[in-house]
Motif scaffolding. Structure first.
Motif, PDB file in Angstrom:
ATOM      1  N   VAL A 295      96.807 -43.222-124.652  1.00  0.00           N
ATOM      2  CA  VAL A 295      96.959 -43.749-123.295  1.00  0.00           C
ATOM      3  C   VAL A 295      96.016 -44.914-123.032  1.00  0.00           C
ATOM      4  O   VAL A 295      94.797 -44.802-123.180  1.00  0.00           O
ATOM      5  CB  VAL A 295      96.709 -42.638-122.252  1.00  0.00           C
ATOM      6  CG1 VAL A 295      96.699 -43.226-120.834  1.00  0.00           C
ATOM      7  CG2 VAL A 295      97.763 -41.545-122.370  1.00  0.00           C
ATOM      8  N   CYS A 301     105.486 -45.525-122.318  1.00  0.00           N
ATOM      9  CA  CYS A 301     105.596 -44.065-122.201  1.00  0.00           C
ATOM     10  C   CYS A 301     106.107 -43.471-123.504  1.00  0.00           C
ATOM     11  O   CYS A 301     105.670 -42.392-123.920  1.00  0.00           O
ATOM     12  CB  CYS A 301     106.544 -43.712-121.055  1.00  0.00           C
ATOM     13  SG  CYS A 301     105.913 -44.059-119.397  1.00  0.00           S
ATOM     14  N   VAL A 304     103.357 -42.956-126.128  1.00  0.00           N
ATOM     15  CA  VAL A 304     102.531 -41.776-125.853  1.00  0.00           C
ATOM     16  C   VAL A 304     103.258 -40.522-126.295  1.00  0.00           C
ATOM     17  O   VAL A 304     102.690 -39.647-126.971  1.00  0.00           O
ATOM     18  CB  VAL A 304     102.174 -41.699-124.354  1.00  0.00           C
ATOM     19  CG1 VAL A 304     101.414 -40.409-124.050  1.00  0.00           C
ATOM     20  CG2 VAL A 304     101.347 -42.914-123.935  1.00  0.00           C
ATOM     21  N   ILE A 350     102.826 -48.732-119.504  1.00  0.00           N
ATOM     22  CA  ILE A 350     101.781 -48.080-118.721  1.00  0.00           C
ATOM     23  C   ILE A 350     100.776 -49.126-118.256  1.00  0.00           C
ATOM     24  O   ILE A 350     100.364 -50.004-119.010  1.00  0.00           O
ATOM     25  CB  ILE A 350     101.107 -46.978-119.563  1.00  0.00           C
ATOM     26  CG1 ILE A 350     102.098 -45.827-119.796  1.00  0.00           C
ATOM     27  CG2 ILE A 350      99.837 -46.471-118.899  1.00  0.00           C
ATOM     28  CD1 ILE A 350     101.576 -44.760-120.725  1.00  0.00           C
ATOM     29  N   VAL A 377      95.405 -43.928-115.305  1.00  0.00           N
ATOM     30  CA  VAL A 377      95.163 -44.954-116.317  1.00  0.00           C
ATOM     31  C   VAL A 377      94.103 -45.925-115.808  1.00  0.00           C
ATOM     32  O   VAL A 377      94.176 -46.419-114.681  1.00  0.00           O
ATOM     33  CB  VAL A 377      96.461 -45.705-116.654  1.00  0.00           C
ATOM     34  CG1 VAL A 377      96.214 -46.756-117.746  1.00  0.00           C
ATOM     35  CG2 VAL A 377      97.554 -44.727-117.094  1.00  0.00           C
ATOM     36  N   ARG A 382      91.849 -43.929-119.866  1.00  0.00           N
ATOM     37  CA  ARG A 382      92.281 -43.003-118.821  1.00  0.00           C
ATOM     38  C   ARG A 382      91.067 -42.316-118.215  1.00  0.00           C
ATOM     39  O   ARG A 382      89.989 -42.255-118.827  1.00  0.00           O
ATOM     40  CB  ARG A 382      93.233 -41.950-119.390  1.00  0.00           C
ATOM     41  CG  ARG A 382      92.524 -40.915-120.237  1.00  0.00           C
ATOM     42  CD  ARG A 382      93.398 -39.804-120.745  1.00  0.00           C
ATOM     43  NE  ARG A 382      92.601 -38.647-121.108  1.00  0.00           N
ATOM     44  CZ  ARG A 382      91.949 -38.501-122.254  1.00  0.00           C
ATOM     45  NH1 ARG A 382      92.005 -39.451-123.175  1.00  0.00           N
ATOM     46  NH2 ARG A 382      91.235 -37.401-122.483  1.00  0.00           N
TER      47      ARG A 382
END
Length: 395
Positions: A295, A301, A304, A350, A377, A382
C-alpha cells in the motif's frame, strides 16, 4: 479530547471545499441541481446525521446557490439547525401529513420547492443506485418534471469523498480507538460458557460508551459474532447458542465517531486449535502483511490484492471475494463507500487520503478466520487506524 462530540463537526471552510468539489463535477456533467438521497452524502456536505432517513428526505445542491437546501420531515428540522451550518432559508420541512400517506406525496413537495428556489432547472442529477432513492421517487419525478432531464449521478459524491481531509482522518483515528477497545473487551470477556449474544452485548456496550475521552455511536451494521461451525458464515446474525470449547469465534465490528467508521475483525480461538486451523490462520496473517506492505500512493487496488492472492496461494488457499473496500462515513446498511475495492479487476489508483478496510477473511465450509486492518493512505505508505495486534487470539 477532540471537539467532534456534538454540534457541527467541522469548520465551515471544510464544508465549503466539499461543496465546491461537488459543484465542479456538476459543471462537468452539465447538471443544474443535484438531488442527494444517500445519508452519507448528506452528512458529508452538511454534517447532518440524525436518524431521519427512514422517511423521505433530500438535500439539493444547485450550482448557482451558495448553500445546499435540506428537504425533510418537519420534526427533524430542529436537528438540522443544530448539526449543520444551513441557514433557515435553506431548511425546507414538509408537514407530517406527507409521511407514509395515501393522500400526499413528499416528492410533490420536493418538486414545488425546486421550482421555487432553483434559478435554473434544465438537468437534475439523481443518485439512482442509492439505497434510499426509490423507484417510486424516480417515476414521480419523471411525471412531475417532464421538461427536465434527469441524469444519473450515482456515486458522484462518493468518488469525491473517497479522499479524506486531515480533520476527517482525525475523526477516523478516534473511531479506531473505540474499535480497539471493543475488541480488547471482547477478548477479555470471551469464554466457552458464554452465549454469542452475550459477547455481542459486550461489543455494543463499548461501541456506545467509547472511552473516557471519546464517546461512540451505533455503527452502520450490527456486529457479527459467529462461533464454532458458524464461523464459516461471514454475515449471519449471532444466536443464543453456547460458544463451547476448542472453537473459533469470529468477530467483525467497527468503532464509529460522528458517522465515520474504522472497522476491525479478529478471531478468538477458545481452546486448542488444530494444526490445520493454525495453518489457515498463518496464511491469513502472512497474506495481510504482504498486502499491507504494498500500500502506497500510485499503486492500484489490483496490485494490493495480487500481493495477498499470491501469498495465500503458496499455502494452498484462494479467496473469491474482494480483499477490501473504501471506508468513511456510513449509515445503515453499510460503512463501505461503494467506490474502490481491493480486487483483481479494480484498477483504481490508490491516493493519499483514501481509507480502506482490508478484509482478508477466509471462510471454508464450516470454519473461518477473520483478521483485518483499517488504514488510511499516507504520502509514503499507510497509517493503521486500529492498533490491535493482527494475529489469531488463542485463549
Amino acid at each position: 479530547m477532540s471537539n467532534f462530540g456534538d454540534g457541527i463537526p467541522f469548520k465551515n471552510v471544510e464544508f465549503a471545499l466539499r461543496i465546491a468539489l461537488v459543484k465542479a463535477e456538476m459543471e462537468k456533467r452539465e447538471i443544474d441541481a443535484l438531488l442527494i438521497s444517500e445519508p452519507s452524502n448528506i452528512c458529508y456536505l452538511t454534517g447532518y446525521e440524525a436518524w431521519s432517513f427512514y422517511v423521505f428526505q433530500m438535500l439539493v445542491v444547485h450550482r448557482d446557490l451558495e448553500e445546499p437546501v435540506w428537504i425533510g420531515r418537519f420534526m427533524d428540522a430542529v436537528s438540522v439547525r443544530r448539526m449543520t451550518y444551513l441557514s433557515d432559508q435553506s431548511i425546507r420541512p414538509y408537514s407530517d401529513d406527507y409521511v407514509q400517506s395515501v393522500d400526499r406525496d413528499p416528492v410533490d413537495f420536493l418538486v414545488s420547492q425546486l421550482r421555487e428556489f432553483c434559478p435554473t432547472l434544465r438537468a437534475v442529477g439523481v443518485e439512482t443506485g442509492s439505497f434510499y432513492y426509490s423507484g417510486h421517487t424516480h417515476v414521480r419525478l419523471l411525471s412531475l418534471l417532464p421538461d427536465v432531464q434527469l441524469k444519473d449521478a450515482e456515486l458522484l459524491i462518493n468518488w469525491i469523498r473517497i479522499r479524506k481531509s486531515s480533520v476527517e482522518i482525525e475523526v477516523m483515528r478516534e473511531a479506531g480507538v473505540i474499535a480497539d477497545a471493543m475488541i480488547k473487551e471482547a477478548v477479555d470477556a470471551a469464554e466457552p460458557s458464554m452465549r454469542e449474544c452475550d459477547l455481542a452485548a459486550v461489543l455494543y456496550r463499548r461501541m456506545i460508551s467509547g472511552t473516557s475521552e471519546i464517546g461512540g455511536v451505533y455503527t452502520s451494521s450490527a456486529p457479527y459474532v459467529l462461533s464454532g461451525t458458524r464461523a464459516g458464515e461471514p454475515h449471519a446474525p449471532w444466536s443464543d447458542r453456547i460458544i463451547g470449547t476448542d472453537v473459533p469465534v469470529n468477530i467483525e465490528t467497527a468503532g464509529c465517531r460522528r458517522r465515520y467508521h474504522s472497522p476491525i475483525s479478529r478471531t478468538i480461538f477458545l481452546g486448542k486449535p488444530s494444526d490445520a486451523y493454525l495453518k489457515l490462520a498463518d496464511a491469513v496473517t502472512e497474506g495481510i502483511e504482504a498486502a499491507l506492505e504494498v500500500v502506497k500512493p500510485g499503486v492500484t487496488c489490483a496490485e494490493v490484492e495480487f500481493a495477498w492472492r499470491e501469498t495465500v496461494a503458496r499455502h494452498g488457499f484462494h479467496k473469491e471475494a474482494r480483499l477490501g473496500y473504501s471506508i468513511g462515513i456510513g449509515f445503515p446498511p453499510t460503512w463501505g463507500e461503494r467506490t474502490a475495492s481491493l480486487r483483481a479487476s479494480d484498477l483504481t489508483v490508490i491516493d493519499e487520503g483514501m481509507a480502506f478496510h482490508m478484509m482478508p477473511g477466509l471462510w471454508l465450509d464450516n470454519t473461518g478466520v477473520t483478521i483485518t486492518q483499517s488504514f488510511v493512505v499516507t504520502a509514503r505508505g499507510r497509517e493503521d487506524l486500529t492498533k490491535f495486534p493482527r494475529k489469531l487470539i488463542v485463549k
